[in-house]
Design a protein around this motif. Structure first.
Motif, PDB file in Angstrom:
ATOM      1  N   LEU A  18      -9.479  -7.555  -0.586  1.00 35.63           N
ATOM      2  CA  LEU A  18      -8.626  -8.626  -0.073  1.00 35.63           C
ATOM      3  C   LEU A  18      -7.808  -9.305  -1.170  1.00 35.63           C
ATOM      4  O   LEU A  18      -7.027 -10.218  -0.893  1.00 35.63           O
ATOM      5  N   ASN A  19      -7.977  -8.869  -2.414  1.00 40.78           N
ATOM      6  CA  ASN A  19      -7.212  -9.430  -3.520  1.00 40.78           C
ATOM      7  C   ASN A  19      -5.798  -8.845  -3.505  1.00 40.78           C
ATOM      8  O   ASN A  19      -5.604  -7.639  -3.637  1.00 40.78           O
ATOM      9  N   GLU A  20      -4.803  -9.690  -3.316  1.00 44.26           N
ATOM     10  CA  GLU A  20      -3.421  -9.224  -3.150  1.00 44.26           C
ATOM     11  C   GLU A  20      -2.894  -8.495  -4.374  1.00 44.26           C
ATOM     12  O   GLU A  20      -2.171  -7.506  -4.260  1.00 44.26           O
ATOM     13  N   GLN A  21      -3.239  -8.982  -5.577  1.00 42.72           N
ATOM     14  CA  GLN A  21      -2.755  -8.344  -6.797  1.00 42.72           C
ATOM     15  C   GLN A  21      -3.336  -6.943  -6.962  1.00 42.72           C
ATOM     16  O   GLN A  21      -2.631  -6.007  -7.328  1.00 42.72           O
ATOM     17  N   VAL A  22      -4.622  -6.826  -6.698  1.00 44.16           N
ATOM     18  CA  VAL A  22      -5.276  -5.522  -6.809  1.00 44.16           C
ATOM     19  C   VAL A  22      -4.694  -4.561  -5.787  1.00 44.16           C
ATOM     20  O   VAL A  22      -4.361  -3.408  -6.105  1.00 44.16           O
ATOM     21  N   MET A  23      -4.546  -5.030  -4.550  1.00 41.31           N
ATOM     22  CA  MET A  23      -4.015  -4.163  -3.504  1.00 41.31           C
ATOM     23  C   MET A  23      -2.577  -3.749  -3.811  1.00 41.31           C
ATOM     24  O   MET A  23      -2.186  -2.596  -3.582  1.00 41.31           O
ATOM     25  N   SER A  24      -1.793  -4.675  -4.337  1.00 40.14           N
ATOM     26  CA  SER A  24      -0.405  -4.352  -4.687  1.00 40.14           C
ATOM     27  C   SER A  24      -0.350  -3.284  -5.770  1.00 40.14           C
ATOM     28  O   SER A  24       0.471  -2.360  -5.707  1.00 40.14           O
ATOM     29  N   ALA A  25      -1.225  -3.402  -6.764  1.00 41.01           N
ATOM     30  CA  ALA A  25      -1.268  -2.406  -7.848  1.00 41.01           C
ATOM     31  C   ALA A  25      -1.689  -1.045  -7.306  1.00 41.01           C
ATOM     32  O   ALA A  25      -1.143  -0.006  -7.706  1.00 41.01           O
ATOM     33  N   PHE A  26      -2.639  -1.035  -6.378  1.00 36.06           N
ATOM     34  CA  PHE A  26      -3.100   0.205  -5.758  1.00 36.06           C
ATOM     35  C   PHE A  26      -1.963   0.864  -4.989  1.00 36.06           C
ATOM     36  O   PHE A  26      -1.737   2.074  -5.093  1.00 36.06           O
ATOM     37  N   ILE A  27      -1.226   0.056  -4.224  1.00 40.18           N
ATOM     38  CA  ILE A  27      -0.128   0.571  -3.406  1.00 40.18           C
ATOM     39  C   ILE A  27       0.975   1.165  -4.283  1.00 40.18           C
ATOM     40  O   ILE A  27       1.528   2.224  -3.976  1.00 40.18           O
ATOM     41  N   VAL A  28       1.289   0.488  -5.388  1.00 38.06           N
ATOM     42  CA  VAL A  28       2.312   0.997  -6.307  1.00 38.06           C
ATOM     43  C   VAL A  28       1.903   2.359  -6.852  1.00 38.06           C
ATOM     44  O   VAL A  28       2.706   3.297  -6.915  1.00 38.06           O
ATOM     45  N   ASP A  29       0.636   2.486  -7.242  1.00 38.09           N
ATOM     46  CA  ASP A  29       0.150   3.755  -7.794  1.00 38.09           C
ATOM     47  C   ASP A  29       0.065   4.857  -6.741  1.00 38.09           C
ATOM     48  O   ASP A  29       0.138   6.043  -7.075  1.00 38.09           O
ATOM     49  N   LEU A  30      -0.083   4.468  -5.465  1.00 43.32           N
ATOM     50  CA  LEU A  30      -0.127   5.466  -4.394  1.00 43.32           C
ATOM     51  C   LEU A  30       1.190   6.226  -4.293  1.00 43.32           C
ATOM     52  O   LEU A  30       1.211   7.430  -4.056  1.00 43.32           O
ATOM     53  N   ASN A  31       2.287   5.464  -4.425  1.00 39.10           N
ATOM     54  CA  ASN A  31       3.629   6.044  -4.335  1.00 39.10           C
ATOM     55  C   ASN A  31       3.800   6.814  -3.019  1.00 39.10           C
ATOM     56  O   ASN A  31       4.225   7.970  -2.989  1.00 39.10           O
ATOM     57  N   LYS A  32       3.431   6.140  -1.924  1.00 40.38           N
ATOM     58  CA  LYS A  32       3.501   6.760  -0.601  1.00 40.38           C
ATOM     59  C   LYS A  32       4.528   6.037   0.269  1.00 40.38           C
ATOM     60  O   LYS A  32       5.054   4.986  -0.088  1.00 40.38           O
ATOM     61  N   SER A  33       4.796   6.613   1.437  1.00 43.02           N
ATOM     62  CA  SER A  33       5.728   6.007   2.385  1.00 43.02           C
ATOM     63  C   SER A  33       5.129   4.731   2.968  1.00 43.02           C
ATOM     64  O   SER A  33       3.920   4.490   2.888  1.00 43.02           O
ATOM     65  N   GLN A  34       5.984   3.898   3.570  1.00 40.17           N
ATOM     66  CA  GLN A  34       5.525   2.657   4.182  1.00 40.17           C
ATOM     67  C   GLN A  34       4.496   2.920   5.273  1.00 40.17           C
ATOM     68  O   GLN A  34       3.538   2.160   5.442  1.00 40.17           O
ATOM     69  N   SER A  35       4.689   3.998   6.010  1.00 33.41           N
ATOM     70  CA  SER A  35       3.751   4.346   7.077  1.00 33.41           C
ATOM     71  C   SER A  35       2.369   4.645   6.498  1.00 33.41           C
ATOM     72  O   SER A  35       1.343   4.178   7.011  1.00 33.41           O
ATOM     73  N   THR A  36       2.322   5.412   5.400  1.00 30.53           N
ATOM     74  CA  THR A  36       1.048   5.752   4.765  1.00 30.53           C
ATOM     75  C   THR A  36       0.397   4.513   4.170  1.00 30.53           C
ATOM     76  O   THR A  36      -0.821   4.333   4.258  1.00 30.53           O
ATOM     77  N   ILE A  37       1.216   3.643   3.581  1.00 31.73           N
ATOM     78  CA  ILE A  37       0.690   2.409   2.998  1.00 31.73           C
ATOM     79  C   ILE A  37       0.039   1.548   4.074  1.00 31.73           C
ATOM     80  O   ILE A  37      -1.041   0.984   3.873  1.00 31.73           O
ATOM     81  N   LYS A  38       0.676   1.452   5.240  1.00 34.27           N
ATOM     82  CA  LYS A  38       0.095   0.683   6.351  1.00 34.27           C
ATOM     83  C   LYS A  38      -1.239   1.282   6.782  1.00 34.27           C
ATOM     84  O   LYS A  38      -2.191   0.556   7.083  1.00 34.27           O
ATOM     85  N   THR A  39      -1.300   2.614   6.813  1.00 30.53           N
ATOM     86  CA  THR A  39      -2.541   3.284   7.201  1.00 30.53           C
ATOM     87  C   THR A  39      -3.650   2.992   6.201  1.00 30.53           C
ATOM     88  O   THR A  39      -4.779   2.658   6.587  1.00 30.53           O
ATOM     89  N   TYR A  40      -3.356   3.101   4.913  1.00 28.79           N
ATOM     90  CA  TYR A  40      -4.344   2.835   3.874  1.00 28.79           C
ATOM     91  C   TYR A  40      -4.812   1.385   3.934  1.00 28.79           C
ATOM     92  O   TYR A  40      -6.015   1.107   3.827  1.00 28.79           O
ATOM     93  N   THR A  41      -3.884   0.464   4.133  1.00 24.39           N
ATOM     94  CA  THR A  41      -4.231  -0.956   4.200  1.00 24.39           C
ATOM     95  C   THR A  41      -5.141  -1.226   5.389  1.00 24.39           C
ATOM     96  O   THR A  41      -6.145  -1.943   5.278  1.00 24.39           O
ATOM     97  N   ARG A  42      -4.789  -0.636   6.541  1.00 26.89           N
ATOM     98  CA  ARG A  42      -5.601  -0.822   7.745  1.00 26.89           C
ATOM     99  C   ARG A  42      -7.018  -0.283   7.545  1.00 26.89           C
ATOM    100  O   ARG A  42      -8.007  -0.933   7.917  1.00 26.89           O
ATOM    101  N   CYS A  43      -7.128   0.895   6.954  1.00 22.63           N
ATOM    102  CA  CYS A  43      -8.434   1.521   6.748  1.00 22.63           C
ATOM    103  C   CYS A  43      -9.302   0.709   5.786  1.00 22.63           C
ATOM    104  O   CYS A  43     -10.504   0.536   6.012  1.00 22.63           O
ATOM    105  N   LEU A  44      -8.699   0.206   4.724  1.00 26.09           N
ATOM    106  CA  LEU A  44      -9.471  -0.579   3.749  1.00 26.09           C
ATOM    107  C   LEU A  44      -9.885  -1.926   4.319  1.00 26.09           C
ATOM    108  O   LEU A  44     -10.987  -2.418   4.038  1.00 26.09           O
ATOM    109  N   LYS A  45      -9.030  -2.537   5.127  1.00 24.72           N
ATOM    110  CA  LYS A  45      -9.401  -3.809   5.756  1.00 24.72           C
ATOM    111  C   LYS A  45     -10.553  -3.607   6.740  1.00 24.72           C
ATOM    112  O   LYS A  45     -11.416  -4.469   6.879  1.00 24.72           O
ATOM    113  N   SER A  46     -10.551  -2.460   7.405  1.00 19.64           N
ATOM    114  CA  SER A  46     -11.657  -2.139   8.306  1.00 19.64           C
ATOM    115  C   SER A  46     -12.964  -2.025   7.522  1.00 19.64           C
ATOM    116  O   SER A  46     -14.012  -2.514   7.951  1.00 19.64           O
TER     117      SER A  46
END
Length: 333
Positions: free
Chosen positions: A33-61
């Motif tokens: 739930l840490n925004e900075q950590v999640m933002s850094a993870f998303i940047v390193d993923l280098n994925k589409s917005q759709s994939t980022i939403k999927t990853y975020t949803r799965c991790l929040k679950s």
């Protein structure tokens, strides 16, 4: 309600592991739930917005499950228990596989950043058969589904045009959601729909538009005041929402899935494995059963490998296999 511990990246770096087997002091819920950590993870993923939403949803679950069970520090057993919980919730193997892929990717990234050990690296994910049976409709069933759609309103004409496009061109829901009116173009003498495909950054691929599909799209777009002569310069979404909250915005993949399910049910098809993606399976199956060869069907679905398309041929072969009937005849006749 769980209270998130506020930490910036500098504080997290102070908690980096001297030994990757040693558990840090920060909880996994706080990390997710840490925004900075999640933002850094998303940047390193280098994925589409759709994939980022999927990853975020799965991790929040995953974080919600941890909070629900009062788990602060995770281990290999924790991930296995989460996987068992997903199964007990009745999730499909493909869904469980996705959630665990995301969790494993998350832990791998955390360890690479020396923030948290990769406790999931030895967790074996559920196996998903790539050649699993595909749910598809026969031609007369597709006609029944389309015939039950009320086309007396803009919403009805949209739903009809959407289903026609999905069934005839085999689009994925994300491709239908991303499509714009100006994606309808002439390529030589052939009308095509350029698509922003899965894993692509732009609309750099296309599918031929059958004349009847094009006519249906034109009729729907006319309800929005868009004429064929304006297609080339119209940047509006091909399919728009009609709800007050998101009117005229691009229709979401979730909305497309719900529309498909609703249309299937109205026609009397309510099996759980009939989903929006069944329209794509239907396009492939009807193409093969009506004379298209493997290469043509591969091009329709835009599969990178013919092996993926061969799954449909294999399934058709199994369905047409009369061996069981022959055995029954031998026993009972």
């Amino acid at each position: 309600m769980y209270e998130v511990q506020k930490l910036d990246l500098d504080q997290l770096h102070q908690l980096q592991l001297a030994n990757s087997e040693e558990l840090p002091k920060i909880s996994m819920i706080d990390l997710i739930l840490n925004e900075q950590v999640m933002s850094a993870f998303i940047v390193d993923l280098n994925k589409s917005q759709s994939t980022i939403k999927t990853y975020t949803r799965c991790l929040k679950s995953f974080a919600q499950w941890l909070a629900m069970n009062g788990i602060q520090q995770t281990s290999e057993s924790t991930v296995k228990l989460y996987m068992q919980w997903l199964e007990n919730q009745g999730r499909q193997p493909s869904t469980i596989h996705l959630y665990i892929v995301v969790v494993k990717r998350w832990f791998k990234w955390l360890e690479a950043k020396r923030i948290y050990p990769d406790v999931a690296k030895n967790v074996e994910n559920v196996r998903v058969r790539k050649d699993s049976p595909k749910s598809f409709f026969q031609a007369h069933q597709v006609k029944k589904i389309l015939d039950t759609i009320d086309q007396t309103s803009e919403k009805g004409k949209r739903n009809y045009a959407l289903l026609v496009l999905l069934f005839t061109c085999g689009l994925r829901t994300i491709e239908a959601s991303r499509a714009r009116v100006d994606n309808i173009r002439l390529n030589g003498s052939q009308l095509v729909l350029y698509i922003h495909g899965k894993g692509h950054k732009t609309d750099d691929d296309y599918v031929p538009l059958p004349d009847k599909t094009y006519a249906v799209l034109c009729e729907y777009l006319s309800t929005r005041g868009i004429k064929p002569k304006d297609f080339e310069t119209c940047k509006q979404p091909l399919f728009t929402s009609t709800s007050n909250r998101s009117k005229d915005q691009s229709i979401s993949t979730n909305a497309i899935s719900k529309i498909c399910k609703s249309c299937f049910r109205k026609a009397g098809y309510d099996q759980h494995d009939w989903t929006a993606h069944s329209t794509r399976h239907t396009a492939a199956t009807l193409a093969l059963t009506n004379g298209a060869d493997l290469r043509e069907t591969q091009m329709l679905l835009r599969h990178s490998s013919p092996t993926t398309t061969e799954i449909y041929l294999h399934q058709l072969g199994k369905l047409e296999n009369q061996a069981g009937k022959d055995v029954a005849n031998a026993i009972f006749d």
